[in-house]
Design a protein around this motif. Structure first.
Motif, PDB file in Angstrom:
ATOM      1  N   PHE A 154      -4.793  13.436 -10.876  1.00  0.00           N
ATOM      2  CA  PHE A 154      -5.078  12.172 -10.189  1.00  0.00           C
ATOM      3  C   PHE A 154      -3.809  11.323 -10.211  1.00  0.00           C
ATOM      4  O   PHE A 154      -3.258  11.034 -11.267  1.00  0.00           O
ATOM      5  CB  PHE A 154      -6.223  11.433 -10.888  1.00  0.00           C
ATOM      6  N   ILE A 155      -3.336  10.952  -9.016  1.00  0.00           N
ATOM      7  CA  ILE A 155      -2.074  10.213  -8.913  1.00  0.00           C
ATOM      8  C   ILE A 155      -2.334   8.850  -8.283  1.00  0.00           C
ATOM      9  O   ILE A 155      -2.974   8.755  -7.230  1.00  0.00           O
ATOM     10  CB  ILE A 155      -1.050  10.990  -8.053  1.00  0.00           C
ATOM     11  N   ARG A 156      -1.832   7.806  -8.920  1.00  0.00           N
ATOM     12  CA  ARG A 156      -2.014   6.470  -8.381  1.00  0.00           C
ATOM     13  C   ARG A 156      -0.683   5.727  -8.385  1.00  0.00           C
ATOM     14  O   ARG A 156       0.039   5.739  -9.384  1.00  0.00           O
ATOM     15  CB  ARG A 156      -3.033   5.719  -9.243  1.00  0.00           C
ATOM     16  N   SER A 157      -0.370   5.072  -7.272  1.00  0.00           N
ATOM     17  CA  SER A 157       0.854   4.275  -7.179  1.00  0.00           C
ATOM     18  C   SER A 157       0.534   2.825  -7.554  1.00  0.00           C
ATOM     19  O   SER A 157      -0.539   2.329  -7.245  1.00  0.00           O
ATOM     20  CB  SER A 157       1.394   4.307  -5.753  1.00  0.00           C
ATOM     21  N   ALA A 213       6.585   2.432   8.196  1.00  0.00           N
ATOM     22  CA  ALA A 213       6.330   2.175   6.769  1.00  0.00           C
ATOM     23  C   ALA A 213       7.170   0.996   6.293  1.00  0.00           C
ATOM     24  O   ALA A 213       6.692   0.103   5.596  1.00  0.00           O
ATOM     25  CB  ALA A 213       6.642   3.422   5.947  1.00  0.00           C
ATOM     26  N   ALA A 232       2.283  -1.107  -7.347  1.00  0.00           N
ATOM     27  CA  ALA A 232       3.382  -1.983  -6.939  1.00  0.00           C
ATOM     28  C   ALA A 232       3.696  -2.926  -8.101  1.00  0.00           C
ATOM     29  O   ALA A 232       2.797  -3.441  -8.752  1.00  0.00           O
ATOM     30  CB  ALA A 232       2.993  -2.762  -5.692  1.00  0.00           C
ATOM     31  N   PHE A 268       2.750  -5.656   3.256  1.00  0.00           N
ATOM     32  CA  PHE A 268       1.754  -4.655   2.871  1.00  0.00           C
ATOM     33  C   PHE A 268       2.264  -3.833   1.697  1.00  0.00           C
ATOM     34  O   PHE A 268       3.472  -3.689   1.507  1.00  0.00           O
ATOM     35  CB  PHE A 268       1.483  -3.680   4.037  1.00  0.00           C
ATOM     36  N   ASP A 269       1.321  -3.244   0.949  1.00  0.00           N
ATOM     37  CA  ASP A 269       1.663  -2.200  -0.005  1.00  0.00           C
ATOM     38  C   ASP A 269       1.518  -0.878   0.733  1.00  0.00           C
ATOM     39  O   ASP A 269       0.412  -0.515   1.147  1.00  0.00           O
ATOM     40  CB  ASP A 269       0.716  -2.222  -1.213  1.00  0.00           C
ATOM     41  N   VAL A 270       2.623  -0.192   0.921  1.00  0.00           N
ATOM     42  CA  VAL A 270       2.616   1.035   1.715  1.00  0.00           C
ATOM     43  C   VAL A 270       2.803   2.239   0.797  1.00  0.00           C
ATOM     44  O   VAL A 270       3.673   2.236  -0.068  1.00  0.00           O
ATOM     45  CB  VAL A 270       3.771   1.022   2.749  1.00  0.00           C
ATOM     46  N   ILE A 271       1.970   3.248   0.988  1.00  0.00           N
ATOM     47  CA  ILE A 271       2.162   4.501   0.266  1.00  0.00           C
ATOM     48  C   ILE A 271       2.576   5.544   1.281  1.00  0.00           C
ATOM     49  O   ILE A 271       1.842   5.844   2.221  1.00  0.00           O
ATOM     50  CB  ILE A 271       0.894   4.908  -0.487  1.00  0.00           C
ATOM     51  N   TYR A 272       3.769   6.070   1.121  1.00  0.00           N
ATOM     52  CA  TYR A 272       4.314   7.024   2.078  1.00  0.00           C
ATOM     53  C   TYR A 272       4.267   8.430   1.480  1.00  0.00           C
ATOM     54  O   TYR A 272       4.873   8.673   0.441  1.00  0.00           O
ATOM     55  CB  TYR A 272       5.752   6.636   2.445  1.00  0.00           C
ATOM     56  N   THR A 273       3.533   9.319   2.122  1.00  0.00           N
ATOM     57  CA  THR A 273       3.357  10.664   1.549  1.00  0.00           C
ATOM     58  C   THR A 273       4.392  11.651   2.053  1.00  0.00           C
ATOM     59  O   THR A 273       4.471  12.764   1.539  1.00  0.00           O
ATOM     60  CB  THR A 273       1.994  11.274   1.918  1.00  0.00           C
ATOM     61  N   LEU A 303       7.055  -0.445  -0.705  1.00  0.00           N
ATOM     62  CA  LEU A 303       7.049   0.874  -0.091  1.00  0.00           C
ATOM     63  C   LEU A 303       7.072   1.883  -1.232  1.00  0.00           C
ATOM     64  O   LEU A 303       8.087   2.050  -1.901  1.00  0.00           O
ATOM     65  CB  LEU A 303       8.255   1.052   0.832  1.00  0.00           C
ATOM     66  N   MET A 304       5.918   2.504  -1.465  1.00  0.00           N
ATOM     67  CA  MET A 304       5.787   3.374  -2.632  1.00  0.00           C
ATOM     68  C   MET A 304       5.823   4.831  -2.199  1.00  0.00           C
ATOM     69  O   MET A 304       5.000   5.262  -1.395  1.00  0.00           O
ATOM     70  CB  MET A 304       4.485   3.056  -3.349  1.00  0.00           C
ATOM     71  N   GLN A 330      -7.432   8.573  -3.905  1.00  0.00           N
ATOM     72  CA  GLN A 330      -6.810   8.225  -5.192  1.00  0.00           C
ATOM     73  C   GLN A 330      -6.134   6.855  -5.140  1.00  0.00           C
ATOM     74  O   GLN A 330      -6.112   6.129  -6.120  1.00  0.00           O
ATOM     75  CB  GLN A 330      -5.805   9.312  -5.591  1.00  0.00           C
ATOM     76  N   GLU A 331      -5.594   6.508  -3.982  1.00  0.00           N
ATOM     77  CA  GLU A 331      -4.882   5.231  -3.874  1.00  0.00           C
ATOM     78  C   GLU A 331      -5.818   4.099  -3.439  1.00  0.00           C
ATOM     79  O   GLU A 331      -5.418   2.935  -3.443  1.00  0.00           O
ATOM     80  CB  GLU A 331      -3.727   5.354  -2.871  1.00  0.00           C
ATOM     81  N   LYS A 371       5.970  -2.751   4.987  1.00  0.00           N
ATOM     82  CA  LYS A 371       6.433  -3.314   3.712  1.00  0.00           C
ATOM     83  C   LYS A 371       7.013  -4.709   3.940  1.00  0.00           C
ATOM     84  O   LYS A 371       6.694  -5.669   3.226  1.00  0.00           O
ATOM     85  CB  LYS A 371       7.501  -2.419   3.083  1.00  0.00           C
ATOM     86  N   ARG A 374       4.821   9.261  -4.901  1.00  0.00           N
ATOM     87  CA  ARG A 374       3.757  10.209  -4.622  1.00  0.00           C
ATOM     88  C   ARG A 374       4.231  11.359  -3.714  1.00  0.00           C
ATOM     89  O   ARG A 374       3.746  12.481  -3.827  1.00  0.00           O
ATOM     90  CB  ARG A 374       2.639   9.409  -3.946  1.00  0.00           C
TER      91      ARG A 374
END
Lengths: 137, 324
Positions: B118-121, A24, B123, A32-37, B101-102, A52-53, A28, B105
């Motif tokens: 509904f969840i949205r990140s 991740a 940047a 990149f835009d990274v979404i880490y769950t 790095l989001m 959703q993302e 970054k 969530r």
């Protein structure tokens, strides 16, 4: 154009998240835009987060040995929801399982020892592909 | 370039599906709204006719104060009240790689499969004002899609994030023990803008001391926006789940206050004015960037060689705008 967006997730009962965090972070650092769950995600949670993302690529890390079970469910859910997001898998995957995962529709499997550069390049190529396909649609 | 008819038809069907409960369509719609464009303008035109009902709650505070965990618990309370919740979670873009790095969530993933959450990140990157523009546009979309509460999470640093907060109906400032003394509480900035202050991590020692610092700051000044709302302080421990229901009730109190004083609609109006303003500024900025790019050499010499750089630059831009 906006950054490519990647979901990084740990599927199943598995707390070994160093690999996922390193990947991740590397993504970054590569822009990149990274979404880490985070850890212990169900396939349903991964699919919903991807929806959703609106991500370009889904990356899952599995070190529990349950990859066949979880990934087949993930791919089934993606098909059911009509989601055309490329999936890559990383982790301790026995080599004989790699073709099985690819048969399920997984685009790439990263085994232990894979270089970050290789991962970044593959993810970028898959994201480009997806954006191009979307523009044509 | 004008948006083509088929493109417009596609966008309209996207809105229709998103408003009708199709989550994938809503996800795509938010992507259209990430950047100002003809497309996002067309989408907003339709959305604002359907939005204006949702209660927008801004949650801000320093990194690590527990905002995301607190929001996750707040979502649970709202769900138990039968409300639908949208979340916009802002995380920073790297000034070095332009990547992000989001992970807000991560704390809320238990709600990922709830069809009423509904969840949205988002940047924080891009051009100036880009963050606020994206967040404000996405608020209209979640609002139009029927979410009752829209929670916007930011670290509350910088002008862009302050802009977002001004677009919220209710501002919740989250702080924690160890984050500073009474002088920090008196400083300008984030400690002035809250309608509600939360002392999170109140299971830790020194929480009561922080509570006193904040009360001192609130008592000694005319803090607040002059709406005769006296900011309230709530102690929570998001991780233990204590105080969260009380916080939700205090947020409702503020909502009642807004509705009673007519401020609720005013805030929707000012949010849209801000959105249109940021949109207009972006249009101008894009043009100015083009002009400067075309006259790079000339511009780089103006400061050193011109007697009146301001007027010369102004003339250059005005001439460029006429020629564009």
């Amino acid at each position: 154009m906006s950054n490519y967006k990647v979901l990084v997730s740990k599927l199943g009962l598995d707390g070994h998240d160093r690999g996922a965090k390193v990947v991740a972070r590397a993504l970054k650092d590569a822009g990149f835009d990274v979404i880490y769950t985070g850890i212990r995600q169900t396939p349903e949670q991964v699919v919903e987060a991807a929806i959703q993302e609106d991500v370009d690529v889904i990356g899952v890390s599995i070190l529990s040995g349950a990859h066949i079970h979880h990934v087949s469910r993930l791919m089934k859910l993606l098909r059911e929801r009509g989601l055309n997001v490329p999936v890559v898998v990383g982790g301790t995957i026995p080599i004989p399982d790699v073709p099985r995962l690819k048969q399920m529709g997984v685009r790439e499997v990263f085994l232990p020892g894979s270089s970050l550069k290789e991962i970044i390049n593959v993810v970028r190529r898959l994201a480009e592909e997806k954006r191009r396909a979307e523009q044509q649609a | 370039m004008q948006s083509s008819k088929p493109r417009e038809a596609y966008l309209n069907s996207l809105i229709e599906r998103a408003v009708g409960g199709d989550r994938a369509a809503l996800g795509k719609l938010l992507t259209v709204l990430e950047r100002p464009s003809r497309d996002s303008g067309i989408v907003l035109r339709t959305l604002v006719k359907k939005s204006g009902r949702a209660h927008v709650v801004g949650v801000t505070g320093i990194p690590g104060s527990g905002k995301s965990t607190l929001i996750s618990k707040l979502i649970s309370v709202y769900r138990s009240w039968g409300l639908r919740v949208g979340v916009l979670a802002v995380d920073p873009t790297s000034p070095l790689s332009r990547g992000a790095l989001m992970a807000d969530r991560l704390r809320m993933q238990r709600h990922a499969t709830d069809p009423n959450v509904f969840i949205r990140s988002i940047a924080s990157k891009g051009f100036r004002g880009g963050l606020s523009l994206a967040a404000l546009a996405m608020i209209e979309a979640l609002d139009a899609a029927g979410y009752d509460k829209i929670i916007v999470e930011t670290v509350g640093v910088g002008q862009a994030e302050v802009d977002i907060m001004h677009a919220a109906h209710t501002i919740v400032v989250v702080t924690m023990p160890g984050a500073g003394d009474d002088i920090q509480a008196l400083k300008a900035g984030v400690m002035e803008i809250g309608d509600i202050y939360v002392v999170n991590k109140s299971d830790k020692p020194e929480a009561d001391q922080l509570l006193e610092f904040i009360n001192f700051a609130l008592e000694t000044g005319e803090i607040g926006s002059g709406e005769k709302w006296r900011p309230l302080v709530v102690k929570t421990s998001a991780i233990m789940g204590t105080g969260v229901e009380e916080l939700a009730k205090v947020i409702e109190k503020h909502l009642e206050h807004l509705v009673r004083t007519g401020r609720f609609e005013e805030k929707v109006e000012s949010r849209r004015l801000m959105l249109a303003r940021l949109f207009a500024l972006r249009i101008v900025e894009e043009k100015v960037e083009k002009i400067i790019e075309a006259h790079k050499r000339e511009v780089s010499r103006i400061l050193g060689e011109s007697d009146d750089p301001y007027t010369v630059l102004e003339a250059l831009i005005e001439k460029g705008l006429r020629e564009l």
